[in-house]
Scaffold this motif. Structure first.
Motif, PDB file in Angstrom:
ATOM      1  N   ARG A  96       0.829  -1.206   0.000  1.00  0.00           N
ATOM      2  CA  ARG A  96       0.000   0.000   0.000  1.00  0.00           C
ATOM      3  C   ARG A  96       0.860   1.252   0.000  1.00  0.00           C
ATOM      4  O   ARG A  96       0.579   2.216  -0.713  1.00  0.00           O
ATOM      5  CB  ARG A  96      -0.920  -0.019   1.227  1.00  0.00           C
ATOM      6  N   THR A  99       2.320   2.467  -3.368  1.00  0.00           N
ATOM      7  CA  THR A  99       1.422   2.992  -4.400  1.00  0.00           C
ATOM      8  C   THR A  99       1.215   4.492  -4.272  1.00  0.00           C
ATOM      9  O   THR A  99       0.532   5.093  -5.108  1.00  0.00           O
ATOM     10  CB  THR A  99       0.044   2.301  -4.313  1.00  0.00           C
ATOM     11  N   ARG A 100       1.824   5.112  -3.280  1.00  0.00           N
ATOM     12  CA  ARG A 100       1.634   6.545  -3.035  1.00  0.00           C
ATOM     13  C   ARG A 100       2.875   7.319  -3.472  1.00  0.00           C
ATOM     14  O   ARG A 100       3.986   6.788  -3.469  1.00  0.00           O
ATOM     15  CB  ARG A 100       1.334   6.789  -1.557  1.00  0.00           C
ATOM     16  N   PRO A 101       2.710   8.608  -3.826  1.00  0.00           N
ATOM     17  CA  PRO A 101       3.825   9.382  -4.369  1.00  0.00           C
ATOM     18  C   PRO A 101       4.873   9.836  -3.361  1.00  0.00           C
ATOM     19  O   PRO A 101       6.027  10.043  -3.719  1.00  0.00           O
ATOM     20  CB  PRO A 101       3.131  10.598  -5.011  1.00  0.00           C
ATOM     21  N   ASN A 104       8.527   6.478   0.603  1.00  0.00           N
ATOM     22  CA  ASN A 104       7.983   5.377   1.391  1.00  0.00           C
ATOM     23  C   ASN A 104       8.406   5.408   2.852  1.00  0.00           C
ATOM     24  O   ASN A 104       7.608   5.139   3.744  1.00  0.00           O
ATOM     25  CB  ASN A 104       8.356   4.037   0.755  1.00  0.00           C
ATOM     26  N   GLN A 107       6.406   8.005   4.718  1.00  0.00           N
ATOM     27  CA  GLN A 107       5.043   7.544   4.984  1.00  0.00           C
ATOM     28  C   GLN A 107       4.994   6.603   6.187  1.00  0.00           C
ATOM     29  O   GLN A 107       4.112   6.709   7.047  1.00  0.00           O
ATOM     30  CB  GLN A 107       4.488   6.823   3.759  1.00  0.00           C
TER      31      GLN A 107
END
Length: 263
Positions: A96, A99-101, A104, A107
């Motif tokens: 998950r 998949t984000r900009p 990592n 996040q």
């Protein structure tokens, strides 16, 4: 600026979530303070049986512990990665994240931010101030700047080491790894390293440099100019940057090798 906004949004979400159950929040704060209090109590007990520890007085060792608490509180607030392997590798949540900009690692850190740990930093600052007065240490305006540099360097040492340890999870799906062992070793950094043998002293200074999160930078303020430890104090920011770069490099390499949780 985008990352600063993300940090603020995550902290607001944390507050909304945790303050829904306020009793749990304050119990966590109280338990953390009790844990730190027990560590301080242990130091006081030791000095009931000896007037000094490796040439360091009780007030000096407590001063070091006060400094130790400041970067440690900041570290546990922003680098709370104790369950990384189990949550993100074993349970597959790293898929998950990727998949984000946003980066990592950033996040992962934001999802586990723990603001109550900052209370420990505040308590550490109070302990330092009290011991500073008891020891009759001179205070200069630049001491605040040096304190800030040393704290940032110490946090980076912590961050680099534990980022590297967390990155090892990309190569193994073991749920805990060696993090608990290293966590116990880090506590040795709050005591004068000259009380240990040469091998342990070398490890705590250059291999797992936990001496740079406690006794070495704290010795700068204790006017121990003839002590080998204090002569290394100015290296604290450098050691922090070097180890954080190493930890981040290993993390990025591990992410490139990561192939997902599978089925």
């Amino acid at each position: 600026m985008r990352y600063a906004v993300l940090l603020w949004e995550y902290i607001k979400n944390y507050a909304k979530t945790r303050l829904t159950y306020r009793a749990d929040f304050w119990i966590e704060v109280l338990s953390d303070l009790m844990f730190q209090g027990m560590n301080l109590f242990f130091i006081l007990i030791v000095f009931q049986h000896t007037p000094s520890l490796g040439g360091w007085t009780e007030a000096e060792v407590v001063f070091v512990y006060g400094f130790f608490m400041i970067p440690y509180g900041l570290f546990t607030t922003f680098f709370n990665m104790w369950n990384f392997s189990e949550r993100y590798i074993v349970k597959g949540e790293m898929d998950r994240i990727l998949t984000r900009p946003a980066h990592n690692l950033f996040q992962v850190l934001l999802e586990n931010v723990d603001p109550p740990s900052l209370i420990g930093s505040a308590v550490g600052a109070i302990i330092m101030a009290v011991c500073w007065n008891d020891l009759g240490l001179a205070f200069h305006a630049y001491d605040l700047l040096m304190l800030l540099l040393f704290v940032i360097g110490a946090v980076l040492v912590y961050g680099g080491i534990y980022t590297a340890l967390s990155a090892l999870s990309f190569f193994s799906d073991a749920p805990t790894g060696i993090v608990p062992l290293i966590y116990n070793i880090q506590n040795y950094g709050r005591y004068p390293v000259n009380i240990y043998n040469k091998t342990i002293r070398f490890i705590l200074t250059w291999v797992l440099p936990f001496a740079f999160v406690g006794v070495i930078p704290a010795s700068y303020f204790l006017d121990k100019k003839s002590d080998d430890i204090s002569q290394l104090a100015l290296l604290t920011p450098v050691v922090g940057i070097v180890f954080f770069i190493l930890g981040l490099s290993l993390w990025n390499y591990g992410v490139k090798r990561y192939r997902g949780a599978g089925s």
